[in-house]
Design a protein around this motif. Structure first.
Motif, PDB file in Angstrom:
ATOM      1  N   HIS A   1      -1.955 -11.609   8.330  1.00 13.52           N
ATOM      2  CA  HIS A   1      -1.112 -12.287   9.537  1.00 13.52           C
ATOM      3  C   HIS A   1      -0.169 -11.179   9.939  1.00 13.52           C
ATOM      4  CE1 HIS A   1      -3.548 -16.030   9.182  1.00 13.52           C
ATOM      5  NE2 HIS A   1      -3.223 -16.050   7.906  1.00 13.52           N
ATOM      6  N   ALA A   2       0.496 -10.672   8.968  1.00  8.75           N
ATOM      7  CA  ALA A   2       1.570  -9.519   9.356  1.00  8.75           C
ATOM      8  C   ALA A   2       1.253  -8.361   8.399  1.00  8.75           C
ATOM      9  CB  ALA A   2       2.687 -10.241   8.875  1.00  8.75           C
ATOM     10  N   VAL A   3       1.563  -7.182   9.328  1.00 15.61           N
ATOM     11  CA  VAL A   3       1.548  -6.005   8.625  1.00 15.61           C
ATOM     12  C   VAL A   3       2.969  -5.336   8.889  1.00 15.61           C
ATOM     13  CG1 VAL A   3       0.698  -3.585   8.740  1.00 15.61           C
ATOM     14  CG2 VAL A   3      -0.792  -5.642   9.071  1.00 15.61           C
ATOM     15  N   LEU A   4       3.450  -4.796   7.805  1.00 15.68           N
ATOM     16  CA  LEU A   4       4.887  -4.154   7.851  1.00 15.68           C
ATOM     17  C   LEU A   4       4.770  -2.664   7.535  1.00 15.68           C
ATOM     18  CD1 LEU A   4       5.333  -7.510   7.247  1.00 15.68           C
ATOM     19  CD2 LEU A   4       7.824  -6.763   6.990  1.00 15.68           C
ATOM     20  N   PHE A   5       5.436  -2.082   8.300  1.00 16.45           N
ATOM     21  CA  PHE A   5       5.476  -0.419   8.342  1.00 16.45           C
ATOM     22  C   PHE A   5       6.582   0.109   7.757  1.00 16.45           C
ATOM     23  CE2 PHE A   5       2.203  -1.950  11.448  1.00 16.45           C
ATOM     24  CZ  PHE A   5       0.949  -1.012  10.859  1.00 16.45           C
TER      25      PHE A   5
ATOM     26  N   GLN B   1       5.196   8.095  12.656  1.00 13.51           N
ATOM     27  CA  GLN B   1       3.844   7.648  11.966  1.00 13.51           C
ATOM     28  C   GLN B   1       3.255   6.374  12.558  1.00 13.51           C
ATOM     29  OE1 GLN B   1       6.649   8.691  10.421  1.00 13.51           O
ATOM     30  NE2 GLN B   1       6.045   8.634   8.236  1.00 13.51           N
ATOM     31  N   LEU B   2       4.117   5.597  13.024  1.00 17.00           N
ATOM     32  CA  LEU B   2       3.859   4.286  13.583  1.00 17.00           C
ATOM     33  C   LEU B   2       3.048   4.373  14.773  1.00 17.00           C
ATOM     34  CD1 LEU B   2       4.272   1.281  13.373  1.00 17.00           C
ATOM     35  CD2 LEU B   2       6.172   1.213  14.596  1.00 17.00           C
ATOM     36  N   LEU B   3       3.215   5.088  15.643  1.00 12.73           N
ATOM     37  CA  LEU B   3       2.763   5.485  16.823  1.00 12.73           C
ATOM     38  C   LEU B   3       1.103   5.925  16.519  1.00 12.73           C
ATOM     39  CD1 LEU B   3       5.290   7.216  19.074  1.00 12.73           C
ATOM     40  CD2 LEU B   3       4.028   5.195  19.628  1.00 12.73           C
ATOM     41  N   LYS B   4       1.225   6.876  15.568  1.00 11.28           N
ATOM     42  CA  LYS B   4      -0.148   7.413  15.291  1.00 11.28           C
ATOM     43  C   LYS B   4      -1.015   6.367  14.676  1.00 11.28           C
ATOM     44  CE  LYS B   4      -2.433  10.818  12.216  1.00 11.28           C
ATOM     45  NZ  LYS B   4      -2.101  11.873  11.134  1.00 11.28           N
ATOM     46  N   ILE B   5      -0.537   5.383  13.616  1.00  7.54           N
ATOM     47  CA  ILE B   5      -1.428   4.412  13.228  1.00  7.54           C
ATOM     48  C   ILE B   5      -1.825   3.291  14.015  1.00  7.54           C
ATOM     49  CG2 ILE B   5      -1.380   2.573  11.422  1.00  7.54           C
ATOM     50  CD1 ILE B   5       0.496   4.559   9.936  1.00  7.54           C
ATOM     51  N   ALA B   6      -0.607   2.715  14.848  1.00  7.45           N
ATOM     52  CA  ALA B   6      -0.960   1.415  15.655  1.00  7.45           C
ATOM     53  C   ALA B   6      -0.594   1.812  17.266  1.00  7.45           C
ATOM     54  CB  ALA B   6      -0.252   0.453  14.841  1.00  7.45           C
TER      55      ALA B   6
ATOM     56  N   TYR C   1      -3.745   6.415   1.873  1.00  5.03           N
ATOM     57  CA  TYR C   1      -2.982   7.000   2.948  1.00  5.03           C
ATOM     58  C   TYR C   1      -3.807   6.241   4.241  1.00  5.03           C
ATOM     59  CZ  TYR C   1      -0.310   9.961   5.618  1.00  5.03           C
ATOM     60  OH  TYR C   1       0.844  10.321   6.428  1.00  5.03           O
ATOM     61  N   VAL C   2      -2.853   5.323   4.690  1.00  7.67           N
ATOM     62  CA  VAL C   2      -3.430   4.573   5.980  1.00  7.67           C
ATOM     63  C   VAL C   2      -3.270   5.461   7.108  1.00  7.67           C
ATOM     64  CG1 VAL C   2      -2.994   2.856   7.565  1.00  7.67           C
ATOM     65  CG2 VAL C   2      -2.794   2.427   5.018  1.00  7.67           C
ATOM     66  N   GLU C   3      -4.199   5.731   8.045  1.00  5.65           N
ATOM     67  CA  GLU C   3      -3.905   6.394   9.314  1.00  5.65           C
ATOM     68  C   GLU C   3      -4.470   5.477  10.453  1.00  5.65           C
ATOM     69  OE1 GLU C   3      -6.833   9.621   8.210  1.00  5.65           O
ATOM     70  OE2 GLU C   3      -4.833  11.141   8.177  1.00  5.65           O
ATOM     71  N   ASN C   4      -5.045   4.461  10.488  1.00  2.73           N
ATOM     72  CA  ASN C   4      -5.426   3.513  11.458  1.00  2.73           C
ATOM     73  C   ASN C   4      -5.581   2.284  10.737  1.00  2.73           C
ATOM     74  OD1 ASN C   4      -8.333   2.796  11.179  1.00  2.73           O
ATOM     75  ND2 ASN C   4      -8.262   5.284  11.243  1.00  2.73           N
ATOM     76  N   LEU C   5      -5.338   1.211  11.771  1.00  2.00           N
ATOM     77  CA  LEU C   5      -5.336  -0.201  11.242  1.00  2.00           C
ATOM     78  C   LEU C   5      -6.687  -0.704  10.913  1.00  2.00           C
ATOM     79  CD1 LEU C   5      -3.391  -1.637  14.246  1.00  2.00           C
ATOM     80  CD2 LEU C   5      -2.389  -1.594  11.908  1.00  2.00           C
ATOM     81  N   ASN C   6      -7.781   0.005  11.378  1.00  2.00           N
ATOM     82  CA  ASN C   6      -9.053  -0.448  10.834  1.00  2.00           C
ATOM     83  C   ASN C   6      -9.313  -0.256   9.374  1.00  2.00           C
ATOM     84  OD1 ASN C   6      -9.869  -0.839  13.672  1.00  2.00           O
ATOM     85  ND2 ASN C   6     -10.569   1.142  13.977  1.00  2.00           N
TER      86      ASN C   6
ATOM     87  N   ILE D   1       0.533  -1.377  -0.178  1.00  2.00           N
ATOM     88  CA  ILE D   1       0.052   0.028   0.062  1.00  2.00           C
ATOM     89  C   ILE D   1       0.979   1.278  -0.119  1.00  2.00           C
ATOM     90  CG2 ILE D   1      -1.760   1.167   1.121  1.00  2.00           C
ATOM     91  CD1 ILE D   1      -2.775  -1.277   2.480  1.00  2.00           C
ATOM     92  N   GLU D   2       0.330   2.003  -0.836  1.00  2.00           N
ATOM     93  CA  GLU D   2       1.163   3.511  -1.152  1.00  2.00           C
ATOM     94  C   GLU D   2       0.175   4.551  -0.916  1.00  2.00           C
ATOM     95  OE1 GLU D   2       3.396   6.434  -1.274  1.00  2.00           O
ATOM     96  OE2 GLU D   2       4.297   4.578  -0.940  1.00  2.00           O
ATOM     97  N   GLY D   3       0.638   5.413   0.051  1.00  2.12           N
ATOM     98  CA  GLY D   3      -0.184   6.820   0.202  1.00  2.12           C
ATOM     99  C   GLY D   3      -0.507   7.551  -1.058  1.00  2.12           C
ATOM    100  N   LYS D   4       0.777   7.944  -1.542  1.00  2.31           N
ATOM    101  CA  LYS D   4       0.788   8.721  -2.787  1.00  2.31           C
ATOM    102  C   LYS D   4       0.279   7.870  -3.914  1.00  2.31           C
ATOM    103  CE  LYS D   4       3.174  12.111  -0.902  1.00  2.31           C
ATOM    104  NZ  LYS D   4       2.730  13.633  -0.906  1.00  2.31           N
ATOM    105  N   ASN D   5       0.037   8.714  -5.178  1.00  6.42           N
ATOM    106  CA  ASN D   5      -0.312   7.981  -6.204  1.00  6.42           C
ATOM    107  C   ASN D   5       0.560   7.456  -7.188  1.00  6.42           C
ATOM    108  OD1 ASN D   5      -3.197   8.984  -5.844  1.00  6.42           O
ATOM    109  ND2 ASN D   5      -2.661  10.844  -6.740  1.00  6.42           N
ATOM    110  N   GLU D   6       1.965   7.751  -6.748  1.00  7.90           N
ATOM    111  CA  GLU D   6       3.096   6.917  -7.305  1.00  7.90           C
ATOM    112  C   GLU D   6       3.945   6.195  -6.477  1.00  7.90           C
ATOM    113  OE1 GLU D   6       5.708   9.922  -9.440  1.00  7.90           O
ATOM    114  OE2 GLU D   6       5.296   8.843 -11.026  1.00  7.90           O
TER     115      GLU D   6
END
Length: 482
Positions: A254-258, A264-269, A243-248, A36-41
């Motif tokens: 089974h695994a999510v790699l950031f 940003q990691l603190l904000k998301i998870a 653009y991922v802002e939370n895990l929901n 997953i990529e937040g930007k369009n590129e």
């Protein structure tokens, strides 16, 4: 290992070089991976665009790629079959001085040393063991803290590498020898009297002798494009503009790699982490930022020193002391009048970067984290110092201050392009001191960005190591060392 069915086996957030590397390694094991990529590129720090005028292609973030060409993981991938072509300059890097001379980094260790005159033997003593041993120690240097495969060779590298570059420079007598070390060590974006700044210099010089400092034909975006092309060719899936802002927001996995930094990691998870892990992440330290300029030029830069005209990368800063004083001032919150400037001349090597007869140039200087001061005129004056008439060739320019860089790439917190300070305290233990720096306190959540070992640079090794850990933890798959 039998696991219950999920939408995907693994999800990787962030399609920079480390996110791409992590996604590729997991997809190679037959897993279903979503990137997953937040930007369009895709690309993260690997993007190219017409920032100034039509037909002028500028690398938005990273430009010259010694670590990509020498990456232990990228070397295993058929990236040439997916459109990647490196172009190598005659001179990897040059360091001009006020008197019109320059120190240069050539592929030959012996020739580089010979041109340093009285420092010939000092350079040979320093670099020949590093270059000779690099193929045996590269995977250990570019990884987390662990017992190395070749402990004696690592110790031979580590003794000079862990010193401050101010100490390393004392091995040299000449202005040229000391200046060459300063320009290399200043890539660390911190005071040169910090411990372990020598490691950055040694690794970069070794790559110059072993592989060179290439640019990708067509722009840095081509590295990302080749990685993503290979990833999708083996079954991987990419989703951009998300653009991922939370895990929901995520499908099940089974695994999510950031491929993000601790902020940003603190904000998301952050709500998933233990209190002590959150406390550790909150204490993570970001370093100085950069102010960047791209130019469209009517002619190549006419440096006073002929050798500099043939270099892909140029370090502008004159003497060791001048660079060291400037880097210390930045660390203390100031802005030097004569900053160390890192400049790239991609169009001298790659005629796809500009219209016929025209050129591009790419440069940045270091500034305090979060600085909004416009350093354009100061950078241009520093280029003009070593290349009189430079400003007369400028057709157009584009700039990024630290806040604009962070807006463009959220991993560049306050303009810090290294994902956090790479000093002794955060060299091997970034982002926290744990048995595995890639594994968070929450099951199935991993961090794979440049905020993990080995840190900044386009090499993908942070992503490779994080994916290797997740594969072992969740699927019991053990990946052989590179």
């Amino acid at each position: 290992m039998k696991l219950e069915k999920r939408d995907y086996d693994a999800i990787v957030i962030g399609a920079g070089p480390n996110g791409l590397a992590a996604a590729i390694l997991m997809q190679q094991q037959g897993l279903a991976v979503l990137l997953i990529e937040g930007k369009n590129e895709i690309g993260g720090g690997l993007r190219t665009a017409e920032l100034t005028l039509p037909g002028f292609k500028h690398d938005i973030c990273s430009a010259v790629h010694p670590l990509a060409a020498a990456s232990p993981f990228f070397e295993t991938l058929p990236l040439e079959q997916h459109g990647l072509e490196y172009i190598y300059p005659e001179i990897a890097a040059a360091h001009p001085f006020d008197d019109g001379t320059a120190a240069v980094l050539l592929q030959s260790v012996e020739e580089t040393a010979r041109l340093l005159g009285a420092d010939e033997q000092a350079y040979l003593n320093l670099m020949k063991p590093v270059v000779k041993n690099w193929p045996l120690i590269a995977a250990d240097v570019l990884g987390p803290l662990h017992f190395p495969k070749h402990p004696l060779l690592m110790a031979q590298f580590g003794l000079p590498a862990l010193t401050a570059s101010t100490m390393l420079a004392k091995k040299f007598k000449t202005t040229e020898g000391k200046g060459l070390i300063a320009g290399m060590a200043a890539h660390s974006i911190q005071p040169l009297d910090n411990l372990a700044t020598s490691a950055i210099a040694l690794v970069l010089m070794a790559q110059g002798h072993l592989k060179g400092w290439p640019v990708p034909k067509g722009g840095s975006q081509q590295i990302a494009n080749s990685l993503s092309s290979y990833f999708t060719s083996i079954g991987g899936k990419i989703q951009t503009g998300f653009y991922v802002e939370n895990l929901n927001q995520l499908p099940s996995a089974h695994a999510v790699l950031f491929d993000v930094t601790p902020k940003q990691l603190l904000k998301i998870a952050g709500h998933k982490f233990s209190s002590i892990y959150k406390w550790q992440l909150e204490r993570y330290r970001y370093g100085a930022g950069v102010f960047k300029v791209d130019w469209a030029l009517d002619a190549p830069i006419s440096f006073k020193a002929e050798a500099v005209k043939k270099a892909g990368t140029v370090h502008l800063g004159n003497t060791f002391d001048e660079i060291a004083n400037g880097e210390q001032l930045i660390w203390n919150g100031g802005h030097p009048d004569k900053p160390y400037v890192l400049l790239a001349q991609q169009s001298m090597l790659d005629n796809t970067r500009a219209p016929e007869g025209k050129h591009t140039a790419w440069a940045y200087c270091h500034v305090p984290n979060g600085s909004t001061r416009d350093m354009t005129s100061i950078i241009e004056r520093q280029v003009e110092r070593f290349a009189p008439g430079f400003r007369d060739t400028i057709l157009a320019k584009h700039t990024f201050n630290t806040q604009q860089l962070e807006e463009y790439n959220p991993n560049y917190i306050g303009g810090d392009i290294n994902g956090g300070v790479i000093d002794l305290g955060q060299l091997f233990t970034r982002p926290v001191l744990r048995a595995s720096p890639y594994k968070t306190s929450a099951k199935g959540l991993y961090i794979c960005s440049s905020s993990t070992p080995p840190g900044g640079g386009v090499h993908g090794m942070c992503g490779w190591h994080a994916a290797k850990r997740a594969l072992r933890d969740i699927w019991g798959i053990r990946i052989k060392p590179l």
